[in-house]
Design an enzyme around this catalytic site. Sequence first.
Site, PDB file in Angstrom:
ATOM      1  N   GLY A 174      -1.772   8.057   1.994  1.00 55.18           N
ATOM      2  CA  GLY A 174      -1.261   9.425   2.887  1.00 55.18           C
ATOM      3  C   GLY A 174      -2.426  10.057   3.416  1.00 55.18           C
ATOM      4  O   GLY A 174      -2.558  10.993   4.354  1.00 55.18           O
TER       5      GLY A 174
ATOM      6  N   ASN B  82       2.095   3.099   6.179  1.00 54.57           N
ATOM      7  CA  ASN B  82       3.315   4.018   6.334  1.00 54.57           C
ATOM      8  C   ASN B  82       3.273   5.346   7.173  1.00 54.57           C
ATOM      9  O   ASN B  82       3.561   5.343   8.233  1.00 54.57           O
ATOM     10  CB  ASN B  82       3.919   4.147   4.702  1.00 54.57           C
ATOM     11  CG  ASN B  82       5.453   4.994   5.223  1.00 54.57           C
ATOM     12  OD1 ASN B  82       6.076   5.029   4.265  1.00 54.57           O
ATOM     13  ND2 ASN B  82       5.866   5.317   6.197  1.00 54.57           N
ATOM     14  N   THR B  83       2.265   6.123   6.449  1.00 53.14           N
ATOM     15  CA  THR B  83       2.125   7.615   7.081  1.00 53.14           C
ATOM     16  C   THR B  83       1.642   7.330   8.429  1.00 53.14           C
ATOM     17  O   THR B  83       1.931   8.375   9.336  1.00 53.14           O
ATOM     18  CB  THR B  83       1.354   8.266   6.046  1.00 53.14           C
ATOM     19  OG1 THR B  83       1.704   8.162   4.704  1.00 53.14           O
ATOM     20  CG2 THR B  83       1.293   9.597   6.555  1.00 53.14           C
TER      21      THR B  83
ATOM     22  N   LYS C 212       6.571  -4.738  -4.840  1.00 52.16           N
ATOM     23  CA  LYS C 212       5.464  -4.249  -4.983  1.00 52.16           C
ATOM     24  C   LYS C 212       5.297  -3.218  -5.980  1.00 52.16           C
ATOM     25  O   LYS C 212       6.170  -2.361  -6.255  1.00 52.16           O
ATOM     26  CB  LYS C 212       5.308  -3.268  -3.729  1.00 52.16           C
ATOM     27  CG  LYS C 212       4.072  -2.681  -3.555  1.00 52.16           C
ATOM     28  CD  LYS C 212       3.810  -1.558  -2.328  1.00 52.16           C
ATOM     29  CE  LYS C 212       2.652  -0.567  -2.705  1.00 52.16           C
ATOM     30  NZ  LYS C 212       2.599   0.583  -1.567  1.00 52.16           N
TER      31      LYS C 212
ATOM     32  N   ALA D 219      -2.884   1.474   1.821  1.00 55.74           N
ATOM     33  CA  ALA D 219      -3.317   3.050   1.746  1.00 55.74           C
ATOM     34  C   ALA D 219      -4.298   3.348   2.477  1.00 55.74           C
ATOM     35  O   ALA D 219      -5.529   2.738   2.316  1.00 55.74           O
ATOM     36  CB  ALA D 219      -3.255   3.571   0.476  1.00 55.74           C
ATOM     37  N   GLY D 220      -4.426   4.371   3.095  1.00 57.97           N
ATOM     38  CA  GLY D 220      -5.592   5.128   3.610  1.00 57.97           C
ATOM     39  C   GLY D 220      -5.634   4.640   5.473  1.00 57.97           C
ATOM     40  O   GLY D 220      -6.547   5.443   5.888  1.00 57.97           O
TER      41      GLY D 220
END
Length: 257
Positions: free
Chosen positions: A161, A209-210, A100, A187-188
Amino acid sequence: MIDKRFKIANKIFKSRLIVGTGKYKSFSECAKAIKTSGADIVTVAVRRVNISNKNKARLMDYIDPKKITYLPNTAGCFTAEDAIRTLRLAREIGGWKLVKLEVLGDKKNLFPEMIETLRSTELLTKEGFKVMVYCTDDLIMTKKLEDVGACAIMPLGAPIGSGIGIQNKTNIALIKEQSSVPVIVDAGVGTASDATIAMELGCDGVLLNTAIAEAKNPVLMAEAMKHAVIAGRKAFKAGRMQKRQYASASSPQNNLI
């Protein structure tokens, strides 16, 4: 309707959910969450996560790279040179070629620097890497990324994040429409409904992830994300009802008693 299998760079994966390995309280918590999520692929920040020092706890001591596909990423890289150097190191350590790429342009918003990203993608592809690319939702740039060899396009749904959900649904849907490689929202995502929305747009997968790592109960959130991605994909394949401006009774209006 029979669904197409999730394929990236000619490799088939069971889960359309990709999970990151950062921000957890421990490798143990990370491993439990990923197992519960059902993910086949985990991202690994080569510059931040220990994957080589055998004298310290390593990620592979908890997540077996023979069972789960490791996706080395270039988190923290701000130039093409740094990103390329990082992924060459990953290839030396683990032989990984599916990677990635993220080349950031600003430390505050962590948006991709698309000129450097495009250049990196082309160079890495020529070196034999299979490059999944974190990018903006610019339709012109995502097409150029595909043209130079990206094996997956990964537009951000919102800043990394942030957890504020998919802010650019129209652009992401248009990117999916024009792309011949997998499109994965990256993301988001903050909660399960965000992952479902990404999949309802027709995206091939979701990377997060977050949303799991910072949940009050990461393992439970991992399970929620698993089901959210499945639900969103099924809803997309089923085809949603037509939207109407006015009401439409759900029961017959003729021959009433």
